[in-house]
Design a protein around this motif. Sequence first.
Motif, PDB file in Angstrom:
ATOM      1  N   ARG A  97       0.832  -1.209   0.000  1.00 56.66           N
ATOM      2  CA  ARG A  97       0.000   0.000   0.000  1.00 56.66           C
ATOM      3  C   ARG A  97       0.866   1.260   0.000  1.00 56.66           C
ATOM      4  N   VAL A 133       0.217   9.857  -1.404  1.00 51.72           N
ATOM      5  CA  VAL A 133      -0.911  10.663  -1.885  1.00 51.72           C
ATOM      6  C   VAL A 133      -2.007  10.587  -0.834  1.00 51.72           C
ATOM      7  N   TRP A 134      -2.353  11.727  -0.281  1.00 51.59           N
ATOM      8  CA  TRP A 134      -3.365  11.770   0.775  1.00 51.59           C
ATOM      9  C   TRP A 134      -4.506  12.674   0.305  1.00 51.59           C
ATOM     10  N   ASN A 135      -5.595  12.045  -0.044  1.00 53.14           N
ATOM     11  CA  ASN A 135      -6.703  12.762  -0.683  1.00 53.14           C
ATOM     12  C   ASN A 135      -7.937  12.846   0.196  1.00 53.14           C
ATOM     13  N   THR A 136      -8.014  12.028   1.240  1.00 47.91           N
ATOM     14  CA  THR A 136      -9.292  11.870   1.951  1.00 47.91           C
ATOM     15  C   THR A 136      -9.472  12.918   3.052  1.00 47.91           C
ATOM     16  N   LEU A 157      -6.987   8.976   6.864  1.00 48.64           N
ATOM     17  CA  LEU A 157      -6.625   7.776   6.101  1.00 48.64           C
ATOM     18  C   LEU A 157      -5.356   7.990   5.282  1.00 48.64           C
ATOM     19  N   CYS A 158      -4.374   8.620   5.927  1.00 48.69           N
ATOM     20  CA  CYS A 158      -3.082   8.862   5.277  1.00 48.69           C
ATOM     21  C   CYS A 158      -2.179   7.684   5.614  1.00 48.69           C
ATOM     22  N   SER A 159      -1.906   6.808   4.638  1.00 45.28           N
ATOM     23  CA  SER A 159      -1.008   5.707   5.010  1.00 45.28           C
ATOM     24  C   SER A 159       0.445   6.134   4.859  1.00 45.28           C
ATOM     25  N   TRP A 197      -6.719   4.842  13.604  1.00 45.36           N
ATOM     26  CA  TRP A 197      -6.681   3.662  12.717  1.00 45.36           C
ATOM     27  C   TRP A 197      -6.903   2.398  13.548  1.00 45.36           C
ATOM     28  N   MET A 202      -4.316  -4.439   8.088  1.00 38.46           N
ATOM     29  CA  MET A 202      -3.425  -3.357   7.634  1.00 38.46           C
ATOM     30  C   MET A 202      -2.973  -2.499   8.811  1.00 38.46           C
ATOM     31  N   THR A 349      -9.231  -6.054   4.530  1.00 40.56           N
ATOM     32  CA  THR A 349      -9.276  -4.606   4.785  1.00 40.56           C
ATOM     33  C   THR A 349      -8.854  -3.828   3.545  1.00 40.56           C
ATOM     34  N   ARG A 352     -11.100  -2.956   0.530  1.00 38.23           N
ATOM     35  CA  ARG A 352     -12.095  -1.852   0.591  1.00 38.23           C
ATOM     36  C   ARG A 352     -11.500  -0.615  -0.063  1.00 38.23           C
ATOM     37  N   PRO A 354     -12.426   2.874  -2.916  1.00 38.16           N
ATOM     38  CA  PRO A 354     -13.568   3.756  -3.128  1.00 38.16           C
ATOM     39  C   PRO A 354     -14.534   3.284  -4.226  1.00 38.16           C
ATOM     40  N   ALA A 355     -15.799   3.499  -3.935  1.00 40.79           N
ATOM     41  CA  ALA A 355     -16.888   3.435  -4.913  1.00 40.79           C
ATOM     42  C   ALA A 355     -16.888   2.216  -5.833  1.00 40.79           C
ATOM     43  N   PRO A 356     -16.891   1.004  -5.271  1.00 39.36           N
ATOM     44  CA  PRO A 356     -16.917  -0.175  -6.155  1.00 39.36           C
ATOM     45  C   PRO A 356     -18.196  -0.283  -6.983  1.00 39.36           C
ATOM     46  N   ASP A 357     -19.337   0.136  -6.416  1.00 45.38           N
ATOM     47  CA  ASP A 357     -20.591   0.038  -7.190  1.00 45.38           C
ATOM     48  C   ASP A 357     -20.504   0.928  -8.431  1.00 45.38           C
TER      49      ASP A 357
HETATM   50  C1  LIG Z   1      -5.198   0.361   4.237  1.00 48.77           C
HETATM   51  C2  LIG Z   1      -5.750   1.582   3.625  1.00 48.77           C
HETATM   52  C3  LIG Z   1      -4.907   2.658   3.377  1.00 48.77           C
HETATM   53  C4  LIG Z   1      -5.402   3.828   2.844  1.00 48.77           C
HETATM   54  N1  LIG Z   1      -4.537   4.851   2.584  1.00 48.77           N
HETATM   55  C5  LIG Z   1      -4.993   5.979   2.009  1.00 48.77           C
HETATM   56  C6  LIG Z   1      -4.109   7.053   1.688  1.00 48.77           C
HETATM   57  O1  LIG Z   1      -2.891   6.979   1.910  1.00 48.77           O
HETATM   58  N2  LIG Z   1      -4.613   8.164   1.142  1.00 48.77           N
HETATM   59  C7  LIG Z   1      -5.944   8.312   0.908  1.00 48.77           C
HETATM   60  O2  LIG Z   1      -6.365   9.345   0.407  1.00 48.77           O
HETATM   61  N3  LIG Z   1      -6.819   7.317   1.196  1.00 48.77           N
HETATM   62  C8  LIG Z   1      -6.374   6.167   1.725  1.00 48.77           C
HETATM   63  N4  LIG Z   1      -7.250   5.146   2.000  1.00 48.77           N
HETATM   64  C9  LIG Z   1      -8.669   5.370   1.755  1.00 48.77           C
HETATM   65  C10 LIG Z   1      -9.117   4.778   0.426  1.00 48.77           C
HETATM   66  O3  LIG Z   1      -8.551   5.491  -0.633  1.00 48.77           O
HETATM   67  C11 LIG Z   1     -10.629   4.863   0.324  1.00 48.77           C
HETATM   68  O4  LIG Z   1     -11.065   6.156   0.573  1.00 48.77           O
HETATM   69  C12 LIG Z   1     -11.313   3.952   1.287  1.00 48.77           C
HETATM   70  O5  LIG Z   1     -10.666   2.723   1.333  1.00 48.77           O
HETATM   71  C13 LIG Z   1     -12.740   3.837   0.820  1.00 48.77           C
HETATM   72  O6  LIG Z   1     -13.318   2.717   1.354  1.00 48.77           O
HETATM   73  P1  LIG Z   1     -14.884   2.627   1.601  1.00 48.77           P
HETATM   74  O7  LIG Z   1     -15.203   1.172   1.600  1.00 48.77           O
HETATM   75  O8  LIG Z   1     -15.251   3.441   2.765  1.00 48.77           O
HETATM   76  O9  LIG Z   1     -15.452   3.296   0.228  1.00 48.77           O
HETATM   77  P2  LIG Z   1     -16.826   3.872  -0.168  1.00 48.77           P
HETATM   78  O10 LIG Z   1     -16.613   4.504  -1.508  1.00 48.77           O
HETATM   79  O11 LIG Z   1     -17.474   4.696   0.877  1.00 48.77           O
HETATM   80  O12 LIG Z   1     -17.670   2.565  -0.398  1.00 48.77           O
HETATM   81  C14 LIG Z   1     -18.432   1.883   0.599  1.00 48.77           C
HETATM   82  C15 LIG Z   1     -19.701   1.374  -0.033  1.00 48.77           C
HETATM   83  O13 LIG Z   1     -20.578   2.482  -0.323  1.00 48.77           O
HETATM   84  C16 LIG Z   1     -20.872   2.543  -1.711  1.00 48.77           C
HETATM   85  N5  LIG Z   1     -20.973   3.956  -2.078  1.00 48.77           N
HETATM   86  C17 LIG Z   1     -19.953   4.816  -2.329  1.00 48.77           C
HETATM   87  N6  LIG Z   1     -20.434   6.046  -2.611  1.00 48.77           N
HETATM   88  C18 LIG Z   1     -21.775   5.965  -2.499  1.00 48.77           C
HETATM   89  C19 LIG Z   1     -22.850   6.908  -2.666  1.00 48.77           C
HETATM   90  N7  LIG Z   1     -22.595   8.170  -2.986  1.00 48.77           N
HETATM   91  N8  LIG Z   1     -24.104   6.473  -2.486  1.00 48.77           N
HETATM   92  C20 LIG Z   1     -24.362   5.193  -2.143  1.00 48.77           C
HETATM   93  N9  LIG Z   1     -23.396   4.260  -1.980  1.00 48.77           N
HETATM   94  C21 LIG Z   1     -22.130   4.642  -2.154  1.00 48.77           C
HETATM   95  C22 LIG Z   1     -19.732   1.787  -2.371  1.00 48.77           C
HETATM   96  O14 LIG Z   1     -20.053   1.304  -3.671  1.00 48.77           O
HETATM   97  C23 LIG Z   1     -19.497   0.666  -1.355  1.00 48.77           C
HETATM   98  O15 LIG Z   1     -20.469  -0.328  -1.503  1.00 48.77           O
HETATM   99  C24 LIG Z   1      -6.780   3.944   2.530  1.00 48.77           C
HETATM  100  C25 LIG Z   1      -7.625   2.853   2.747  1.00 48.77           C
HETATM  101  C26 LIG Z   1      -7.125   1.676   3.274  1.00 48.77           C
HETATM  102  C27 LIG Z   1      -8.059   0.523   3.476  1.00 48.77           C
END
Ligand SMILES: Cc1cc2nc3c(=O)[nH]c(=O)nc-3n(C[C@H](O)[C@H](O)[C@H](O)COP(=O)(O)OP(=O)(O)OC[C@H]3O[C@@H](n4cnc5c(N)ncnc54)[C@H](O)[C@@H]3O)c2cc1C
Length: 380
Positions: A97, A133-136, A157-159, A197, A202, A349, A352, A354-357
């Motif tokens: 990661r 890259v830290w976007n969240t 969520l900055c790894s 965290w 992870m 972990t 997971r 972003p936005a798989p649907d």
């Molecule tokens: C180990 C790890 C390290 C990470 N490191 C970083 C990092 O360094 N920098 C960084 O920026 N981020 C990081 N992230 C965050 C990562 O980029 C994602 O933001 C995060 O994993 C999103 O996961 P989520 O399941 O909450 O996604 P979500 O997109 O929230 O998805 C959860 C569920 O909701 C659905 N969904 C999404 N949007 C909508 C909507 N609008 N309406 C209805 N349903 C919706 C999806 O399809 C899915 O079923 C990290 C994540 C992990 C797990």
Amino acid sequence: MRGLHRLPDPVVLRDPAAAMLDALRDAAPVIRAEAAGLDEDGSFPQGGLAALRQAGLLAAPLPVGMGGAGLGTSPDGALPLTNALRLIGRASLPLGRVFEGHVNALRLVLRHGSPAQAEAAARDARQGRLFGVWNTDGFGEAPLALADGVLRGRKILCSGAGWVERALVTAREAAEAPPQMLLVALAPGERADLAPWTAQGMRASATGAVDFTGLPASAIGVPGDYLRQPDFSGGAWRFAAVQCGGLEAVLGLLRAHLRRTGRGGDPHQAARLGQAAIAAETARLWVVAAAERAEAAEPASDVVAQVNLARLAVERAALDVLELAQRSIGLQAFMRPNPIERVARDLATYLRQPAPDRALVEAAAHVLAAEAEPGDLWDR
Ligand SMILES: Cc1cc2nc3c(=O)[nH]c(=O)nc-3n(C[C@H](O)[C@H](O)[C@H](O)COP(=O)(O)OP(=O)(O)OC[C@H]3O[C@@H](n4cnc5c(N)ncnc54)[C@H](O)[C@@H]3O)c2cc1C
């Protein structure tokens, strides 16, 4: 033989990418061994990062002319980068990661930064500095903002928090405004809050919150560059490659268990191992095809659609392999310190993303609208 000059031994010019992959294969046992002892909140694969640095991997994303091997910055780098990400993910998903973020950050700076910013980033990478890259932004919080050259706010969520020395962050003037990329220099350990965290897996990715308030930053590119396609969605092939490595690790642990217990000849166990092998190779084939298309700068819609399908194919394959392995091994797969217990948590972990649907729906729309026969859609 008289009269015949002995020809000099041929000079074998090693391809820099191949040399780095060899070095990475040599380092993999060390990385894997460290990962086994790091299943603690707030931990980080420090030794693994040093091994990547030593193997030249932190400079590898740079073009050859800048002292790298073009991994992630040239079409020829697609396959070696796929293999590097798989190898690292196989040994340690947290390190995979972190390395994936490093590649992404360098790629963005090289693509959108000024020549001076690109040169400075290349120098930092050659010196072994880690990028990320830290976007969240925090849910319900004001987005990170830049005012008079100084940052206000934080990212979550900055790894690699506390380890990344060059953070590429996104800032917005308002929630709906296009994001501006900014590069921020951080000292090791600075401002990292790893307490939030509490994820199941992870744990060693040092993922946490970073408050940037008061720090200076330099703009990379213009607002909206971060979201430019096909790079924004297309880059997902890289996390899929790391995940692919993780599922290959689970497959390897399943096979080792069956060999050790002498249960592999049982037809049910053999069938599950065979199905897991199919899933792993399916994932690898999808990742390689998506990587090669994405790095060849083909039409954005084709890249995004194929990468979207690839990341979901890998997710499906990984979930299947986890289920097959846990069913085959049984309760032992849930008992510490069996390595599969930790790797399964890390993989579940890290799956997971972003936005798989949306990824599936958008890819389906592409297939629906395409003129080509569905069977020809991914030909290149
Ligand atoms: C180990 C790890 C390290 C990470 N490191 C970083 C990092 O360094 N920098 C960084 O920026 N981020 C990081 N992230 C965050 C990562 O980029 C994602 O933001 C995060 O994993 C999103 O996961 P989520 O399941 O909450 O996604 P979500 O997109 O929230 O998805 C959860 C569920 O909701 C659905 N969904 C999404 N949007 C909508 C909507 N609008 N309406 C209805 N349903 C919706 C999806 O399809 C899915 O079923 C990290 C994540 C992990 C797990």
